[in-house]
Design a protein around this motif. Structure first.
Motif, PDB file in Angstrom:
ATOM      1  N   ASN A  81       0.836  -1.195   0.000  1.00  0.00           N
ATOM      2  CA  ASN A  81       0.000   0.000   0.000  1.00  0.00           C
ATOM      3  C   ASN A  81       0.874   1.250   0.000  1.00  0.00           C
ATOM      4  N   SER A 122       7.271  -3.924  -9.009  1.00  0.00           N
ATOM      5  CA  SER A 122       6.111  -3.067  -9.235  1.00  0.00           C
ATOM      6  C   SER A 122       6.428  -2.018 -10.283  1.00  0.00           C
ATOM      7  N   GLU A 124       5.585   0.828  -9.907  1.00  0.00           N
ATOM      8  CA  GLU A 124       5.913   2.007  -9.107  1.00  0.00           C
ATOM      9  C   GLU A 124       7.420   2.268  -9.078  1.00  0.00           C
ATOM     10  N   ASN A 177      -0.786  -1.726 -12.316  1.00  0.00           N
ATOM     11  CA  ASN A 177      -1.954  -1.869 -11.428  1.00  0.00           C
ATOM     12  C   ASN A 177      -2.807  -3.067 -11.817  1.00  0.00           C
ATOM     13  N   HIS A 178      -3.136  -3.906 -10.846  1.00  0.00           N
ATOM     14  CA  HIS A 178      -4.052  -5.011 -11.112  1.00  0.00           C
ATOM     15  C   HIS A 178      -5.200  -4.954 -10.109  1.00  0.00           C
ATOM     16  N   ILE A 179      -6.396  -5.211 -10.641  1.00  0.00           N
ATOM     17  CA  ILE A 179      -7.628  -4.976  -9.904  1.00  0.00           C
ATOM     18  C   ILE A 179      -8.581  -6.148 -10.073  1.00  0.00           C
ATOM     19  N   GLN A 183     -10.345  -7.492  -3.773  1.00  0.00           N
ATOM     20  CA  GLN A 183      -9.247  -6.620  -3.380  1.00  0.00           C
ATOM     21  C   GLN A 183      -9.678  -5.774  -2.190  1.00  0.00           C
ATOM     22  N   TYR A 187      -7.236   0.982  -2.275  1.00  0.00           N
ATOM     23  CA  TYR A 187      -6.929   1.074  -3.699  1.00  0.00           C
ATOM     24  C   TYR A 187      -8.125   1.724  -4.394  1.00  0.00           C
ATOM     25  N   ARG A 217      -3.562   5.621 -15.224  1.00  0.00           N
ATOM     26  CA  ARG A 217      -2.871   4.401 -14.848  1.00  0.00           C
ATOM     27  C   ARG A 217      -3.270   3.245 -15.768  1.00  0.00           C
ATOM     28  N   PHE A 219      -4.416  -0.423 -15.923  1.00  0.00           N
ATOM     29  CA  PHE A 219      -5.095  -1.390 -15.066  1.00  0.00           C
ATOM     30  C   PHE A 219      -5.305  -2.719 -15.799  1.00  0.00           C
ATOM     31  N   SER A 249      -3.883   3.156 -20.757  1.00  0.00           N
ATOM     32  CA  SER A 249      -4.053   3.882 -19.496  1.00  0.00           C
ATOM     33  C   SER A 249      -5.448   4.467 -19.412  1.00  0.00           C
TER      34      SER A 249
END
Length: 318
Positions: A81, A122, A124, A177-179, A183, A187, A217, A219, A249
């Motif tokens: 996080n 990541s 990030e 990013n994975h969703i 979850q 997020y 982002r 996803f 994105s």
């Protein structure tokens, strides 16, 4: 039958990965969990062999490796996080770096150098990306913008060091990013969906609190993501890193608009200063060419469909 160890198997991604691997009926699957709550809510709690292990305890990891003797390890466990990493960077560093050192040393010390390990970094790590550097390839510079990204760079390069020093079979991935459903909050997609679901049930005022809606982002549905993990641990080249993402994105505003359009009630939007990060990158989008070429993987689940499923999930549990 090959043995698989998933660290953090009781978590969001770990559960989906275990489900994906179980569907092939080719593996004996072991997983670690840290809290009893995460084990209780795991969708695979009765389907794989769970081990209660503190990954920041060197002896515990060493014992686990000796007991399981895995052929494949997916190292998913992490403090993931970003806002939490700003609040407590030291804890983030310990959680993410210590556990990996202990895991890799446990393998090295019993000469299990051929065990294939997927080290999950990541997107990030790339941090501040300029518009002319998009889409992001694996050779893009790393300019970390938060403590979490610094910890993932350390994990990433620790893996490379162990490949160079000890010839270990470590594959490095940088997922974007994975969703998906299940979850936890913290997020953007889950936070929006949970608020909409609670508003629909009259459990909160019809106001959604938001942060930066202009950020863009990349996803990917978590079920597509774990397929990439499974392919790369088998086909990836040790020492190499692979970006994993959709190659598209989406503005956070777009996500909010989808949820508002799916809502059964009228909702007002307000900016919450606490949801604004100290630093935020305008756009992040993956160049997935390398993983596409090595494994043939591509995303399959439509973005809007994933958002619908996330909202439906929260409608059932709030």
């Amino acid at each position: 039958m090959k043995k698989v160890l998933i660290t953090g198997a009781s978590g969001f991604v770990g559960g989906y990965l275990a489900e994906h691997l179980l569907s092939s009926q080719e593996f004996e699957i072991h997983g670690t969990y840290h809290s009893e709550e995460s084990l209780h809510t795991s969708p695979v709690k009765d389907a794989i062999q769970f081990h209660h292990v503190d990954l920041q305890q060197k002896e515990s990891i060493a014992s686990l490796i000796q007991d399981v003797k895995p052929d494949f390890i997916f190292h998913l466990a992490a403090q993931a996080n970003v806002p939490a990493s700003f609040k407590d960077p030291i804890q983030t560093f310990h959680a993410n770096i210590d556990s990996q050192v202990y895991l890799l040393d446990a393998l090295r010390l019993v000469d299990m150098l051929q065990t294939r390990v997927l080290i999950v970094g990541s997107a990030e790590e790339y941090g501040y990306i300029r518009p002319d550097e998009l889409p992001i390839t694996e050779s893009a510079p790393l300019r970390p913008a938060n403590p979490y990204s610094v910890s993932k760079i350390a994990q990433d390069y620790l893996a490379l060091q162990y490949v160079i020093s000890y010839k270990m079979s470590l594959i490095r991935v940088r997922p974007f990013n994975h969703i998906g459903p299940r979850q936890k909050t913290g997020y953007v997609t889950t936070d929006f969906a949970k608020q909409v679901a609670m508003i629909e049930k009259g459990k909160m005022e019809p106001i959604i609190k938001v942060g930066n809606l202009e950020a863009k982002r990349d996803f990917t549905d978590v079920r597509d993501m774990v397929k990439a993990y499974s392919l790369l641990i088998q086909k990836g080249e040790p020492g190499e890193n692979y970006n994993i993402g959709s190659g598209k994105s989406h503005k956070i505003q777009e996500i909010l608009d989808v949820f508002l359009s799916l809502s059964k009630v009228k909702i007002t939007v307000e900016t919450d200063q606490e949801k604004l990060r100290p630093s935020d990158v305008p756009e992040i989008v993956c160049d997935p060419k390398k993983v596409n070429e090595v494994t043939g993987w591509k995303t399959e689940i439509p973005f809007e469909g994933t958002l619908q499923e996330i909202l439906d999930y929260w409608r059932k549990i709030v």
